[in-house]
Write a protein that holds these residues in place. Sequence first.
Motif, PDB file in Angstrom:
ATOM      1  N   PHE A  76       0.700  -1.316   0.071  1.00  9.85           N
ATOM      2  CA  PHE A  76       0.151   0.060   0.023  1.00  9.85           C
ATOM      3  C   PHE A  76       0.897   1.133   0.021  1.00  9.85           C
ATOM      4  N   VAL A  77       1.804   1.280   0.954  1.00 20.56           N
ATOM      5  CA  VAL A  77       2.635   2.395   1.062  1.00 20.56           C
ATOM      6  C   VAL A  77       3.441   2.799  -0.489  1.00 20.56           C
ATOM      7  N   TYR A  78       3.901   1.755  -1.178  1.00 18.03           N
ATOM      8  CA  TYR A  78       4.428   1.896  -2.181  1.00 18.03           C
ATOM      9  C   TYR A  78       3.415   2.747  -3.466  1.00 18.03           C
ATOM     10  N   LEU A  81       2.638   6.470  -2.286  1.00 17.68           N
ATOM     11  CA  LEU A  81       3.854   7.342  -2.401  1.00 17.68           C
ATOM     12  C   LEU A  81       4.050   7.600  -3.852  1.00 17.68           C
ATOM     13  N   ARG A  82       3.699   6.499  -4.844  1.00 17.20           N
ATOM     14  CA  ARG A  82       3.828   6.653  -6.394  1.00 17.20           C
ATOM     15  C   ARG A  82       2.560   7.841  -6.589  1.00 17.20           C
ATOM     16  N   ARG A  83       1.263   7.706  -5.761  1.00 15.63           N
ATOM     17  CA  ARG A  83       0.348   8.680  -6.338  1.00 15.63           C
ATOM     18  C   ARG A  83       0.683  10.157  -5.622  1.00 15.63           C
ATOM     19  N   THR A  91      -1.221   6.497 -14.291  1.00 16.29           N
ATOM     20  CA  THR A  91      -0.754   5.393 -14.067  1.00 16.29           C
ATOM     21  C   THR A  91      -0.644   5.215 -12.417  1.00 16.29           C
ATOM     22  N   ALA A  92      -0.075   5.938 -11.706  1.00 18.16           N
ATOM     23  CA  ALA A  92       0.090   5.957 -10.350  1.00 18.16           C
ATOM     24  C   ALA A  92      -1.327   6.082  -9.591  1.00 18.16           C
ATOM     25  N   THR A  93      -2.030   6.964 -10.228  1.00 19.32           N
ATOM     26  CA  THR A  93      -3.505   7.103  -9.571  1.00 19.32           C
ATOM     27  C   THR A  93      -4.239   5.789  -9.681  1.00 19.32           C
TER      28      THR A  93
END
Length: 601
Positions: A76-78, A81-83, A91-93
């Motif tokens: 989840f944290v990955y 943080l991407r978002r 893509t991150a969203t």
Amino acid sequence: MAEEKLLSRNDVPAALKWDLKLLYQSDEEMKADFDATKKVVDQFTKLQGKLAVDAKNLLVALILGKQIDEELEKEFVYAFLRRDSDTTDATATELYGMISSQLSTISAQMAFMEPEVVDIDDGVIDQFLTVEPKLAEFKFMLTKIRNEKAHVLSKLEEQLLSRASKSLNAPDEIYNTLNDADLTFGMIHDEDGNEVQLTHGNRSQFTESQNREVRKEAVLAYEKPYHDLRNTFAQTLNSYMGMHNMQADVRHYASAREASLSGNQIDEQVYDTLISSVNSHLDLAHRWYALKKKVLGVDKFYKYDINVPIAGNDLLKTTFEDGKKLTREALSVLGPKYMEGLNQEFDNRWIDAAENKGKRSGGYQISVYQANPFILLNWTDKLYSTYVLAHESGHAMHSYFSQRAQPSEYFEAPIFLAEVASTFNENILTDYLLEKYQDDRQIKIFILEQYINGFIGTIYRQSQFAEFEHNAYQTQAKVGTLTADYLDNMSSDLVDKYYGPSVTPTGTKTQSWAYVPHFYMNYYVYQYATSMAASTALSAQVWNHEDGALERYYDFLSAGGSDYPIETLKRAGVDATDSQYLERAFKVFEQRLDEIEALLA
């Protein structure tokens, strides 16, 4: 690092971005791990209805639950943080949306555990603990769950709430998207008359300008979009608070506040004592604003005059590298163990420093038990950013030490304690800077004002927010709807009370409440104030090298969430159930006021 035009994410140098490869090499690797975790969840669900059969089943369920939580946290944290690196990155969203949605499903699948645990008789639990020594690790966790027995619902009801969690949390997601991705503040003029884009990250350099017209334009421009969207912001807050009021009612709590505080056994009197104590010391904050008005020599002291430094702009201008150096020097009083952790943070790209287009505003720290803490900043080359770095590093080192001392189910400290570690570092940084520049009158004034602004921002302002938040929750529960007019008027009255007679209101009323993301964190803000007061005592003991102070502080950092926060804080030397810790903090604040008044005389 404060640019007139925001960089795109791709244009930010790698050294100023966090290294998410410390978590995963790619999105595909994270997705593969997530698929594997879901298979462990399937194993866990096979234990449904069997936890009370014997100690072995309960132990297996707790171990599998622990494994799932560790893996999901990393995954989840990955995505989170991407978002947050760029909320405009589709893509991150999408990645974040995917895992958030599936977490709701997983939560529903695992929701049977708490109802089954609370249904086990006390005698049976005691027997299980006797026959299975490995259950000892989970004793406090089981105690916490069972203490909430009156508020745990049936298995079906818990599953329904878990399945609905993504929809129930939608107001928070909508607010963050609106505030971070969609809100724009337009162009303003800098001190040279050039047009520049105003952003969350750079506004302080304009609101602190020595040029009154520059800071006035910046403050009013920052307020405008909040006012323009006041009804939307009112609806998101109403929906969020309504959701928590509903859940509190369903779980048989008297209020959302009781529901929020009870899990950590924090008496609501702690909250009320804070508000009462702060209100009885409003004269100190009013005294500061009266002094500032006098020094500036203005007939009317408007809200847009509050942030201009008396000693002048940027006397301690700090790049990111400068800020790390100052933070290292200040926190060296904590000894080599602390410095070892801090150096890992600084040298291994745990920090995302530069502001870029679409990046989440503000600053925070988030930790991963299977990896390391990560810090989000929006650096501005002002001393304030160094204070934010020290603050978030306090969170990171709290996680760093508890991670090494506690199993994963206890490594995360409750917020009531976490903000002690962060504000502790701010106090140490102030002590260090005052000692470093003790012979420079102007810089001492600048540092003292930084401290005073920090104290007011943390204790007074967060208590103002806490009053607003609790009143809003109560009104929402009673009336059912929070309108923009009601929120504007309530916030305006509180602003007038906390700022006092020397400050003349200006601009709109909406921004004073609509810009606060912590209202979407459910009774969070009061803990900034209680923590700052507690850390004032603890940091003074360490800075003055009092016997046993450093050892007690290391024990505090290492405790994580292994006990109720009031008890952990008592062992460190602060009793948060007694108002004396607040009185001591106000005494220090008054001494700082005396000191700056003498320098300005």
